[in-house]
Design a protein around this motif. Structure first.
Motif, mmCIF file in Angstrom:
data_model
loop_
_atom_site.group_PDB
_atom_site.id
_atom_site.type_symbol
_atom_site.label_atom_id
_atom_site.label_comp_id
_atom_site.label_asym_id
_atom_site.label_seq_id
_atom_site.Cartn_x
_atom_site.Cartn_y
_atom_site.Cartn_z
ATOM 1 N N GLU A 66 8.416 2.591 -6.449
ATOM 2 C CA GLU A 66 7.088 2.243 -6.927
ATOM 3 C C GLU A 66 6.528 1.073 -6.107
ATOM 4 O OE1 GLU A 66 3.891 2.903 -9.617
ATOM 5 O OE2 GLU A 66 5.650 4.086 -9.240
ATOM 6 N N PHE A 67 7.364 0.103 -5.849
ATOM 7 C CA PHE A 67 6.921 -1.067 -5.088
ATOM 8 C C PHE A 67 6.531 -0.674 -3.659
ATOM 9 C CE2 PHE A 67 7.890 -5.024 -2.658
ATOM 10 C CZ PHE A 67 6.856 -5.781 -3.165
ATOM 11 N N VAL A 68 7.317 0.177 -3.039
ATOM 12 C CA VAL A 68 7.017 0.624 -1.677
ATOM 13 C C VAL A 68 5.707 1.409 -1.659
ATOM 14 C CG1 VAL A 68 7.813 2.089 0.216
ATOM 15 C CG2 VAL A 68 9.428 0.623 -0.976
ATOM 16 N N SER A 69 5.518 2.271 -2.647
ATOM 17 C CA SER A 69 4.265 3.034 -2.746
ATOM 18 C C SER A 69 3.075 2.101 -2.896
ATOM 19 C CB SER A 69 4.307 3.983 -3.945
ATOM 20 O OG SER A 69 5.302 4.929 -3.795
ATOM 21 N N PHE A 70 3.236 1.102 -3.749
ATOM 22 C CA PHE A 70 2.164 0.132 -3.994
ATOM 23 C C PHE A 70 1.806 -0.620 -2.714
ATOM 24 C CE2 PHE A 70 0.938 -4.252 -4.981
ATOM 25 C CZ PHE A 70 -0.248 -4.019 -5.670
ATOM 26 N N LEU A 71 2.812 -1.122 -2.008
ATOM 27 C CA LEU A 71 2.545 -1.869 -0.777
ATOM 28 C C LEU A 71 1.887 -0.982 0.280
ATOM 29 C CD1 LEU A 71 5.712 -4.108 -0.385
ATOM 30 C CD2 LEU A 71 3.402 -4.812 -1.032
ATOM 31 N N ALA A 72 2.390 0.230 0.419
ATOM 32 C CA ALA A 72 1.809 1.142 1.409
ATOM 33 C C ALA A 72 0.350 1.457 1.074
ATOM 34 C CB ALA A 72 2.627 2.423 1.486
ATOM 35 N N ALA A 73 0.068 1.675 -0.209
ATOM 36 C CA ALA A 73 -1.282 2.056 -0.638
ATOM 37 C C ALA A 73 -2.261 0.890 -0.587
ATOM 38 C CB ALA A 73 -1.240 2.634 -2.047
ATOM 39 N N THR A 74 -1.789 -0.310 -0.857
ATOM 40 C CA THR A 74 -2.712 -1.446 -0.946
ATOM 41 C C THR A 74 -2.730 -2.325 0.293
ATOM 42 O OG1 THR A 74 -1.046 -2.821 -2.049
ATOM 43 C CG2 THR A 74 -2.537 -1.533 -3.457
ATOM 44 N N GLN A 75 -1.661 -2.346 1.044
ATOM 45 C CA GLN A 75 -1.606 -3.213 2.221
ATOM 46 C C GLN A 75 -1.713 -2.428 3.528
ATOM 47 O OE1 GLN A 75 -1.570 -6.628 1.674
ATOM 48 N NE2 GLN A 75 -1.836 -5.873 -0.411
ATOM 49 N N VAL A 76 -0.895 -1.413 3.682
ATOM 50 C CA VAL A 76 -0.879 -0.652 4.939
ATOM 51 C C VAL A 76 -2.107 0.237 5.056
ATOM 52 C CG1 VAL A 76 0.416 0.986 6.350
ATOM 53 C CG2 VAL A 76 1.642 -0.729 4.995
ATOM 54 N N LEU A 77 -2.382 1.025 4.037
ATOM 55 C CA LEU A 77 -3.503 1.960 4.093
ATOM 56 C C LEU A 77 -4.823 1.244 4.345
ATOM 57 C CD1 LEU A 77 -4.336 4.930 3.877
ATOM 58 C CD2 LEU A 77 -4.677 4.563 1.436
ATOM 59 N N ASN A 78 -5.029 0.118 3.703
ATOM 60 C CA ASN A 78 -6.283 -0.616 3.890
ATOM 61 C C ASN A 78 -6.497 -1.049 5.335
ATOM 62 O OD1 ASN A 78 -6.958 -0.311 1.245
ATOM 63 N ND2 ASN A 78 -6.222 -2.311 0.607
ATOM 64 N N ASN A 79 -5.412 -1.252 6.075
ATOM 65 C CA ASN A 79 -5.532 -1.627 7.483
ATOM 66 C C ASN A 79 -5.850 -0.442 8.379
ATOM 67 O OD1 ASN A 79 -5.028 -4.361 7.067
ATOM 68 N ND2 ASN A 79 -2.832 -4.047 7.103
ATOM 69 N N LEU A 80 -5.818 0.752 7.816
ATOM 70 C CA LEU A 80 -6.078 1.960 8.598
ATOM 71 C C LEU A 80 -7.486 2.497 8.392
ATOM 72 C CD1 LEU A 80 -2.714 3.851 8.002
ATOM 73 C CD2 LEU A 80 -3.333 2.311 9.871
ATOM 74 N N ALA A 81 -8.316 1.742 7.724
ATOM 75 C CA ALA A 81 -9.687 2.194 7.474
ATOM 76 C C ALA A 81 -10.357 2.591 8.779
ATOM 77 C CB ALA A 81 -10.472 1.081 6.793
ATOM 78 N N ARG A 82 -11.175 3.597 8.688
ATOM 79 C CA ARG A 82 -11.968 4.128 9.793
ATOM 80 C C ARG A 82 -11.144 4.969 10.781
ATOM 81 N NH1 ARG A 82 -15.398 2.349 6.888
ATOM 82 N NH2 ARG A 82 -16.748 0.570 7.092
ATOM 83 N N GLN A 83 -9.890 5.249 10.470
ATOM 84 C CA GLN A 83 -9.131 6.153 11.330
ATOM 85 C C GLN A 83 -9.570 7.579 11.030
ATOM 86 O OE1 GLN A 83 -5.019 5.688 11.998
ATOM 87 N NE2 GLN A 83 -5.129 3.477 12.132
ATOM 88 N N GLN A 84 -9.552 8.415 12.018
ATOM 89 C CA GLN A 84 -10.066 9.763 11.877
ATOM 90 C C GLN A 84 -9.104 10.736 11.205
ATOM 91 O OE1 GLN A 84 -13.283 10.691 12.688
ATOM 92 N NE2 GLN A 84 -13.507 8.494 12.864
ATOM 93 N N ILE A 85 -7.811 10.634 11.534
ATOM 94 C CA ILE A 85 -6.840 11.597 11.035
ATOM 95 C C ILE A 85 -5.601 10.858 10.553
ATOM 96 C CG2 ILE A 85 -5.403 13.587 11.608
ATOM 97 C CD1 ILE A 85 -7.433 14.229 13.840
ATOM 98 N N ILE A 86 -5.214 11.114 9.288
ATOM 99 C CA ILE A 86 -4.023 10.500 8.719
ATOM 100 C C ILE A 86 -3.144 11.604 8.137
ATOM 101 C CG2 ILE A 86 -3.096 8.919 6.978
ATOM 102 C CD1 ILE A 86 -5.657 7.261 7.281
ATOM 103 N N GLY A 87 -1.914 11.698 8.627
ATOM 104 C CA GLY A 87 -0.956 12.679 8.145
ATOM 105 C C GLY A 87 -0.370 12.264 6.807
ATOM 106 N N ILE A 88 -0.131 13.242 5.952
ATOM 107 C CA ILE A 88 0.379 12.998 4.606
ATOM 108 C C ILE A 88 1.606 13.865 4.351
ATOM 109 C CG2 ILE A 88 -0.142 13.233 2.130
ATOM 110 C CD1 ILE A 88 -1.665 10.938 3.383
ATOM 111 N N GLY A 89 2.693 13.235 3.923
ATOM 112 C CA GLY A 89 3.920 13.943 3.572
ATOM 113 C C GLY A 89 3.944 14.305 2.101
ATOM 114 N N SER A 90 5.116 14.663 1.612
ATOM 115 C CA SER A 90 5.248 15.110 0.227
ATOM 116 C C SER A 90 6.264 14.264 -0.518
ATOM 117 C CB SER A 90 5.684 16.578 0.210
ATOM 118 O OG SER A 90 6.965 16.693 0.781
ATOM 119 N N GLY A 91 6.349 14.498 -1.814
ATOM 120 C CA GLY A 91 7.348 13.835 -2.632
ATOM 121 C C GLY A 91 6.752 12.867 -3.634
#
Length: 167
Positions: free
Chosen positions: A1-26
Motif C-alpha cells: 500500500e505504501f509503495v502504491s501511494f508513493l508511486a501514485a502521489t510522488q512518481v506519477l506527478n513528476n510524469l505529467a505531460r508525458q504522452q505514453i505511460i505503460g501500465i502493468g497488472s496486479g
C-alpha cells in the motif's frame, strides 16, 4: 500500500505531460490507480497503455492491466486508455492487429509502471535467476516483460529494467 501511494502521489506527478505511460497488472497497480490524484490538465492527451493481457478475465478483472488503464482514464479526464486483447494462434486478425498497435505504443512509452515478484525469487531448481523475477506466484511468466529484458540485454542496457518498480 505504501509503495502504491508513493508511486501514485510522488512518481506519477513528476510524469505529467508525458504522452505514453505503460501500465502493468496486479493488486499493487490497482491500488496505484486508485490512489492517483485526479487531475484534468496534467495527463491530458496521455495514453495509458496496458503491457500485459490474460487469457481469462482480461476485461472484468480489476487487477488486469486493461482495467487499470481504463481506471487511469477515468481518474484523469482528457487522457486515453488503450485496450490490449489476449492473443494466441487462433485469435482473429482484428485482435492481432489491435495487439500489435498497442505493443507499438508500449514500445514508445516514456515510462512504465508494473510489478513483479521478487527480489531474488528462486526458480523451481532452487537457483536465483534474473528472468524468474518475471513470474507470477502461480509460476506463469510475463513473457512481454521478459522480451523487453531480452531486448535490453542485446543492446547492453539490461540495468535499465528495474524489477521492483512497485513492489
Amino acid at each position: 500500500e505504501f509503495v502504491s501511494f508513493l508511486a501514485a502521489t510522488q512518481v506519477l506527478n513528476n510524469l505529467a505531460r508525458q504522452q505514453i505511460i505503460g501500465i502493468g497488472s496486479g493488486y499493487t497497480m490497482y491500488r496505484f490507480a486508485e490512489l492517483s490524484i485526479p487531475d484534468i490538465e496534467s495527463f491530458k492527451n496521455t495514453k495509458w497503455v496496458p503491457i500485459m493481457a490474460y487469457i481469462t478475465d482480461n476485461d472484468a478483472n480489476i487487477f488486469s492491466a486493461n482495467y487499470i488503464a481504463l481506471r487511469m482514464l477515468h481518474r484523469h479526464p482528457g487522457s486515453e486508455a488503450l485496450y490490449l486483447p489476449y492473443i494466441n494462434d487462433s485469435s482473429s486478425a482484428e485482435n492481432k492487429d489491435a495487439a500489435e498497435a498497442v505493443t507499438r505504443a508500449a514500445s514508445e512509452a516514456n515510462s512504465v509502471f508494473f510489478t513483479v515478484n521478487g527480489p531474488n525469487r528462486k526458480s523451481r531448481e532452487d537457483r536465483i535467476d534474473v528472468l524468474n523475477q518475471f513470474r507470477a506466484a502461480d509460476g506463469t511468466e510475463f513473457g512481454y516483460l521478459r522480451s523487453i529484458y531480452d531486448d535490453l540485454v542485446k543492446i547492453g542496457r539490461e540495468d535499465e529494467l528495474i524489477g521492483e518498480v512497485l513492489g
